[in-house]
Write a protein that holds these residues in place. Structure first.
Motif, PDB file in Angstrom:
ATOM      1  N   VAL A 104       0.839  -1.201   0.000  1.00 60.53           N
ATOM      2  CA  VAL A 104       0.000   0.000   0.000  1.00 60.53           C
ATOM      3  C   VAL A 104       0.876   1.255   0.000  1.00 60.53           C
ATOM      4  CG1 VAL A 104      -1.725   1.310   1.292  1.00 60.53           C
ATOM      5  CG2 VAL A 104      -1.888  -1.187   1.165  1.00 60.53           C
ATOM      6  N   PHE A 105       1.957   1.223   0.759  1.00 58.83           N
ATOM      7  CA  PHE A 105       2.865   2.368   0.832  1.00 58.83           C
ATOM      8  C   PHE A 105       3.492   2.645  -0.532  1.00 58.83           C
ATOM      9  CE2 PHE A 105       6.981   4.346   1.889  1.00 58.83           C
ATOM     10  CZ  PHE A 105       6.519   5.419   2.655  1.00 58.83           C
ATOM     11  N   THR A 106       3.895   1.585  -1.222  1.00 59.37           N
ATOM     12  CA  THR A 106       4.465   1.753  -2.562  1.00 59.37           C
ATOM     13  C   THR A 106       3.426   2.309  -3.526  1.00 59.37           C
ATOM     14  OG1 THR A 106       5.934  -0.130  -2.148  1.00 59.37           O
ATOM     15  CG2 THR A 106       5.667   0.581  -4.428  1.00 59.37           C
ATOM     16  N   PHE A 107       2.190   1.820  -3.412  1.00 59.50           N
ATOM     17  CA  PHE A 107       1.110   2.326  -4.273  1.00 59.50           C
ATOM     18  C   PHE A 107       0.861   3.808  -4.017  1.00 59.50           C
ATOM     19  CE2 PHE A 107      -3.396   3.355  -4.828  1.00 59.50           C
ATOM     20  CZ  PHE A 107      -3.554   3.077  -6.171  1.00 59.50           C
ATOM     21  N   VAL A 108       0.897   4.236  -2.762  1.00 62.02           N
ATOM     22  CA  VAL A 108       0.688   5.651  -2.432  1.00 62.02           C
ATOM     23  C   VAL A 108       1.782   6.513  -3.059  1.00 62.02           C
ATOM     24  CG1 VAL A 108       0.680   7.322  -0.536  1.00 62.02           C
ATOM     25  CG2 VAL A 108      -0.585   5.180  -0.313  1.00 62.02           C
ATOM     26  N   ILE A 109       3.009   6.025  -3.041  1.00 57.34           N
ATOM     27  CA  ILE A 109       4.109   6.775  -3.663  1.00 57.34           C
ATOM     28  C   ILE A 109       3.845   6.948  -5.154  1.00 57.34           C
ATOM     29  CG2 ILE A 109       6.561   6.704  -4.247  1.00 57.34           C
ATOM     30  CD1 ILE A 109       7.094   5.309  -1.628  1.00 57.34           C
ATOM     31  N   LEU A 110       3.418   5.873  -5.812  1.00 59.18           N
ATOM     32  CA  LEU A 110       3.106   5.956  -7.238  1.00 59.18           C
ATOM     33  C   LEU A 110       1.949   6.921  -7.492  1.00 59.18           C
ATOM     34  CD1 LEU A 110       3.400   2.181  -8.194  1.00 59.18           C
ATOM     35  CD2 LEU A 110       4.920   4.017  -8.928  1.00 59.18           C
ATOM     36  N   ALA A 111       0.928   6.890  -6.619  1.00 60.66           N
ATOM     37  CA  ALA A 111      -0.224   7.771  -6.790  1.00 60.66           C
ATOM     38  C   ALA A 111       0.165   9.234  -6.641  1.00 60.66           C
ATOM     39  CB  ALA A 111      -1.312   7.412  -5.772  1.00 60.66           C
ATOM     40  N   VAL A 112       1.057   9.525  -5.698  1.00 61.58           N
ATOM     41  CA  VAL A 112       1.500  10.911  -5.489  1.00 61.58           C
ATOM     42  C   VAL A 112       2.238  11.430  -6.719  1.00 61.58           C
ATOM     43  CG1 VAL A 112       3.058  12.368  -4.146  1.00 61.58           C
ATOM     44  CG2 VAL A 112       1.579  10.726  -2.982  1.00 61.58           C
ATOM     45  N   MET A 113       2.977  10.547  -7.394  1.00 57.66           N
ATOM     46  CA  MET A 113       3.724  10.963  -8.581  1.00 57.66           C
ATOM     47  C   MET A 113       2.801  11.361  -9.724  1.00 57.66           C
ATOM     48  SD  MET A 113       6.737   8.072  -8.552  1.00 57.66           S
ATOM     49  CE  MET A 113       7.271   8.524 -10.191  1.00 57.66           C
ATOM     50  N   ILE A 114       1.580  10.842  -9.723  1.00 57.28           N
ATOM     51  CA  ILE A 114       0.649  11.143 -10.807  1.00 57.28           C
ATOM     52  C   ILE A 114       0.052  12.536 -10.659  1.00 57.28           C
ATOM     53  CG2 ILE A 114      -1.519  10.398 -11.887  1.00 57.28           C
ATOM     54  CD1 ILE A 114      -0.856   7.559 -11.036  1.00 57.28           C
ATOM     55  N   ILE A 115      -0.043  13.040  -9.428  1.00 55.47           N
ATOM     56  CA  ILE A 115      -0.676  14.328  -9.170  1.00 55.47           C
ATOM     57  C   ILE A 115       0.214  15.452  -9.685  1.00 55.47           C
ATOM     58  CG2 ILE A 115      -1.608  15.867  -7.412  1.00 55.47           C
ATOM     59  CD1 ILE A 115      -1.992  13.425  -5.626  1.00 55.47           C
ATOM     60  N   PRO A 116      -0.281  16.330 -10.553  1.00 57.64           N
ATOM     61  CA  PRO A 116       0.534  17.462 -11.022  1.00 57.64           C
ATOM     62  C   PRO A 116       0.912  18.378  -9.866  1.00 57.64           C
ATOM     63  CG  PRO A 116      -1.438  17.172 -12.379  1.00 57.64           C
ATOM     64  CD  PRO A 116      -1.621  16.298 -11.178  1.00 57.64           C
ATOM     65  N   ALA A 117       2.130  18.891  -9.919  1.00 59.79           N
ATOM     66  CA  ALA A 117       2.611  19.755  -8.838  1.00 59.79           C
ATOM     67  C   ALA A 117       1.706  20.971  -8.590  1.00 59.79           C
ATOM     68  CB  ALA A 117       4.038  20.198  -9.122  1.00 59.79           C
ATOM     69  N   PRO A 118       1.231  21.682  -9.643  1.00 62.44           N
ATOM     70  CA  PRO A 118       0.361  22.843  -9.375  1.00 62.44           C
ATOM     71  C   PRO A 118      -0.923  22.477  -8.634  1.00 62.44           C
ATOM     72  CG  PRO A 118       1.180  22.917 -11.623  1.00 62.44           C
ATOM     73  CD  PRO A 118       1.553  21.584 -11.078  1.00 62.44           C
ATOM     74  N   ALA A 119      -1.382  21.215  -8.770  1.00 63.18           N
ATOM     75  CA  ALA A 119      -2.615  20.812  -8.091  1.00 63.18           C
ATOM     76  C   ALA A 119      -2.431  20.759  -6.583  1.00 63.18           C
ATOM     77  CB  ALA A 119      -3.059  19.445  -8.611  1.00 63.18           C
ATOM     78  N   MET A 120      -1.196  20.663  -6.130  1.00 59.25           N
ATOM     79  CA  MET A 120      -0.931  20.590  -4.695  1.00 59.25           C
ATOM     80  C   MET A 120      -0.521  21.934  -4.101  1.00 59.25           C
ATOM     81  SD  MET A 120       0.973  16.903  -4.311  1.00 59.25           S
ATOM     82  CE  MET A 120       2.350  17.287  -5.403  1.00 59.25           C
ATOM     83  N   PHE A 121      -0.443  22.971  -4.932  1.00 53.99           N
ATOM     84  CA  PHE A 121       0.041  24.262  -4.450  1.00 53.99           C
ATOM     85  C   PHE A 121      -0.806  24.810  -3.306  1.00 53.99           C
ATOM     86  CE2 PHE A 121       2.699  25.936  -8.263  1.00 53.99           C
ATOM     87  CZ  PHE A 121       3.621  24.936  -8.001  1.00 53.99           C
ATOM     88  N   LEU A 122      -2.127  24.736  -3.444  1.00 52.17           N
ATOM     89  CA  LEU A 122      -3.005  25.314  -2.435  1.00 52.17           C
ATOM     90  C   LEU A 122      -2.804  24.635  -1.086  1.00 52.17           C
ATOM     91  CD1 LEU A 122      -5.227  27.251  -1.618  1.00 52.17           C
ATOM     92  CD2 LEU A 122      -6.919  25.562  -2.422  1.00 52.17           C
ATOM     93  N   ALA A 123      -2.784  23.291  -1.090  1.00 54.81           N
ATOM     94  CA  ALA A 123      -2.583  22.562   0.167  1.00 54.81           C
ATOM     95  C   ALA A 123      -1.209  22.859   0.759  1.00 54.81           C
ATOM     96  CB  ALA A 123      -2.752  21.062  -0.085  1.00 54.81           C
TER      97      ALA A 123
END
Length: 274
Positions: A104-123
């Protein structure tokens, strides 16, 4: 002097063409940085008729590149060091330790890589506000580190998974603890992976500008890309100065790449196939 085998002449020719295509934009940039604006816009010749070396002086002074270059070197160096530390420890844990939720931890790492960096700017920005780290180099470096850790962890995991366990077992029999085994035995063998991660994440950190634009209010804290924007005015075009400033900005990156190039291909390839 060794001769090229006849059956490889076509391959070497193709590689030479590919290398020229890759290098041509850099050659054009350096050539344009030594031309006057009139000569550059006229596009009469690729080589400057009368090299304008003062373009570099103008770029350095007007763009305040000394301050921005210092900032970028500091941010990139700290970010790469943090990424190497975290990703090497995390990658070693994923490669060697068996624990609940590892998949699950490895899957979460892969999922985070898919998210574009600008999408996380607000958080990320709201988190930095709560930590009182806005307009602060520490907050910016932390963002760079967290952005580079996921992919770097997977690359380092591939390297550590490829190392024989016998080396660790032999060191443990000699009385070395887990951290000493990691630091003195395993980590030196992963130098190609570390070099690959350093180059990949170093380029990403060096070229980052959007988060800096959001985070920094003080202009003196901005990275080198801020200095390049000083020559992009539509009212007073200074393309030749912009090319000179851009040439200056890539010099540290080229030097670092040349120092680590012998490890890069080996590092990326070994980490990718695991």
């Amino acid at each position: 002097m060794s001769r090229i085998p006849p059956h490889k002449i076509g391959l070497y020719g193709l590689l030479a063409v590919a290398a020229f295509i890759a290098l041509f934009p850099l050659l054009w940039m350096v050539s344009g940085s030594l031309q006057s604006l009139t000569e550059l816009l006229s596009n009469r010749s690729f080589l400057p008729a009368d090299p304008q070396w003062h373009n570099y002086v103008t770029a350095w002074v007007q763009g305040d590149l000394g301050v921005y270059l210092r900032n970028s070197v500091l941010y990139t160096g700290c970010a790469v060091a943090g990424i190497l530390l975290v990703s090497s420890l995390a990658g070693y844990g994923l490669a060697r330790l068996d624990f609940a939720g590892k998949g699950v931890f490895t899957f979460v790492i892969l999922a985070v890589m898919i998210i574009p960096a600008p999408a996380m700017f607000l958080a990320q920005y709201k988190l930095l506000i709560s930590l009182n780290l806005t307009n602060n180099p520490v907050g910016y470096v932390l963002i760079l580190i967290t952005s580079g850790v996921p992919m770097s962890t997977l690359i380092m995991r591939g390297f550590f998974a490829g190392q024989p366990r016998a080396l660790e077992e032999a060191a443990a029999l000699d009385g070395a603890g887990p951290l000493r085994v990691f630091w003195n035995v395993i980590l030196p063998l992963a130098r190609p992976g570390l070099a690959a991660v350093a180059v990949i994440q170093g380029l990403g950190a060096w070229n980052e500008y959007l988060m800096a634009l959001v985070l920094f209010e003080d202009n003196s804290l901005m990275p080198i890309q801020r200095g390049l924007t000083a020559f992009t005015s539509a009212e007073t075009p200074q393309q030749q100065i912009l090319l000179a400033a851009t040439t200056i900005s890539i010099v540290p990156v080229v030097i670092f790449y040349l120092m680590a190039q012998r490890h890069i291909v080996k590092g990326i390839g070994a980490g990718a196939i695991k």
